[in-house]
Design a protein around this motif. Structure first.
Motif: not given
Ligand SMILES: [Zn+2]
Length: 467
Positions: A335-363
């Motif tokens: 929230k704070a980064f959005k308000e400050a105008g910092v560009p935010i991109v989606a990344g998931t760290d897929a490979g960490v236990s539980g984080v399944v590449a592909g599905f994780s981006l929707h999450d």
């Protein structure tokens, strides 16, 4: 008609993944579809016809040639292919080293690694610890042996006494960057054990060589976080890197961090989904066991996640409380980064236990909306903005004539409800059309084979066995 051909491209992953236009001249027309172009906020072209020739978008509302294969997009939405800005693709070499008992005959099936990624509409990934083997994986995708995303490769540089690319002086840091560039990596990942002078030298050298940097904020910046924000530090790879510098997890800290990033032009990949999974498994292993995407993970990794999971092993009630408040603070950070105008991109760290590449981006996109982004901003964080940071916004990230045909056809409008990102009717991967039935069959075949092979892969017995 004159085509826009990507001929002179600056970074190597373009030369590989974008090597000209495909010889394939197959034409597809998607008709009556609502096109979310991502060229400007909320721009939708209703009931449009998109013509795809080979691997390029040729026209929007320019008619349908006689031989084109027609896809009816009535009542559906078309978005640019999605980008996951933080993945770790599994490689054989890594696991062969970890599992001497299983090597040398153990290999991953590369298509099996890529299927869940493309089936979720993810057509570009940034691998934040790419290996030489990743170049080979990329090559198999480029030559059409495997259907998979475009891969951008970051070379990881760490300090301390570890293995791999290690640098503990400015000189070693500059040398490591030069080597990574010569080997063909596109980006540099900065890691936690770098000392301050080496960190600074790496960023400076990378910038001189036209390479962007993304990373952790090394531990050496404890109590002097602001010193990490040197010119050309391109992106912080986790919101967690900031929360490590907060004692109270309060909004004042979030705002202070956002200002540091904003003033320095440093972007943020929050990786909320990884932190949520870490918090969950610190409570209990059950969420991973029940996860519907686990079946698409190689049984060796399933076994590792379930039987050799450090988050579970180190779990205490105090840690569980700590991670829960960390998740909450991550939301405040976004929230704070959005308000400050910092560009935010989606990344998931897929490979960490539980984080399944592909599905994780929707999450991740859903979590970004929960943290305060609009659905449109969450879409932008996984399409145009990553393309821009990667330096390839001329080629992907929006839907426009001349761009590569990386497209996702959705049965619901993601600008109204981001969860509609899951309602995939089909995906164009570099011009190759995969409809729902094809992808469903690929996924269910993968799940069946993974389940059948489960008994063969037991992380505990395998790692203990000596060759
Ligand atoms: Zn990572």
């Amino acid at each position: 008609m004159k085509r826009m051909l990507p001929i002179y491209l600056s970074v190597s992953f373009l030369l590989l993944s974008f090597s000209g236009y495909s010889q394939n001249r197959t034409q597809f027309a998607v008709r009556n579809v609502n096109v979310i172009t991502m060229t400007s906020p909320n721009n939708v072209i209703n009931n449009a016809t998109i013509l795809i020739t080979g691997n390029l978008i040729e026209t929007i509302n320019g008619g349908i040639p006689k031989n084109a294969k027609v896809i009816d997009g009535k009542g559906m939405w078309l978005i640019p292919g999605l980008v996951d800005m933080h993945v770790h693709l599994p490689t054989d070499a890594y696991f062969s080293k970890k599992l001497p008992a299983m090597a040398p005959d153990f290999t991953f099936n590369l298509q099996d690694i890529m299927t869940p990624i493309i089936a979720n509409g993810v057509t570009t990934v940034l691998d934040l610890e790419a290996k030489m083997e990743t170049f080979g994986q990329k090559k198999q995708i480029d030559n059409g042996t495997v259907i998979g995303p475009r891969i951008a490769l970051a070379a990881l540089i760490n300090g301390g006494a570890g293995q791999g690319r290690v640098a503990n002086t400015a000189e070693e840091g500059r040398f490591a960057v030069a080597m990574a560039k010569a080997e063909g990596y596109d980006f540099i990942k900065l890691y936690s054990n770098l000392n301050i002078e080496t960190f600074n030298a790496i960023i400076d050298e990378a910038n001189k060589r036209g390479i962007k940097t993304i990373g952790h904020i090394p531990n050496s910046f404890r109590d002097k976080l602001e010193k990490a924000f040197v010119p050309n530090f391109g992106m912080v790879a986790h919101a967690e890197e900031f929360s490590k510098h907060s004692e109270k997890f309060d909004i004042q800290d979030a705002k202070r961090f956002a200002k540091l990033a904003k003033d320095n032009g440093t972007w943020l990949t929050p990786t909320l989904t990884a932190m949520v999974w870490i918090a969950k498994q610190t409570q209990s292993i059950d969420d991973i066991k029940k996860s519907t995407s686990l079946q698409y993970v190689h049984p060796l990794l399933q076994s590792k996640w379930l039987n050799a999971n450090n988050y579970v092993k180190n779990a205490t009630p105090e840690r569980a409380v700590h991670f829960d408040s960390m998740v909450e603070f991550h939301f405040q950070l976004v929230k704070a980064f959005k308000e400050a105008g910092v560009p935010i991109v989606a990344g998931t760290d897929a490979g960490v236990s539980g984080v399944v590449a592909g599905f994780s981006l929707h999450d991740e996109m859903r979590l970004l909306v929960e943290a305060g982004l609009t659905p449109e901003e969450a879409l932008r964080s996984a399409t145009f903005l990553p393309a821009q940071w990667l330096g390839i916004e001329k080629y992907i990230g929006t839907i426009e004539p001349g761009k590569f045909a990386d497209l996702v056809l959705l049965e619901g409008n993601p600008m109204i409800d981001i969860k509609n990102i899951q309602k995939i009717a089909g995906v164009f991967v570099n011009g190759k059309w995969l409809n729902k039935a094809t992808m469903g069959a690929m996924l269910s075949d993968l799940s069946k084979r993974n389940t059948a092979a489960k008994d063969k892969f037991d992380w505990k017995t395998t790692v203990n066995k000596k060759r």
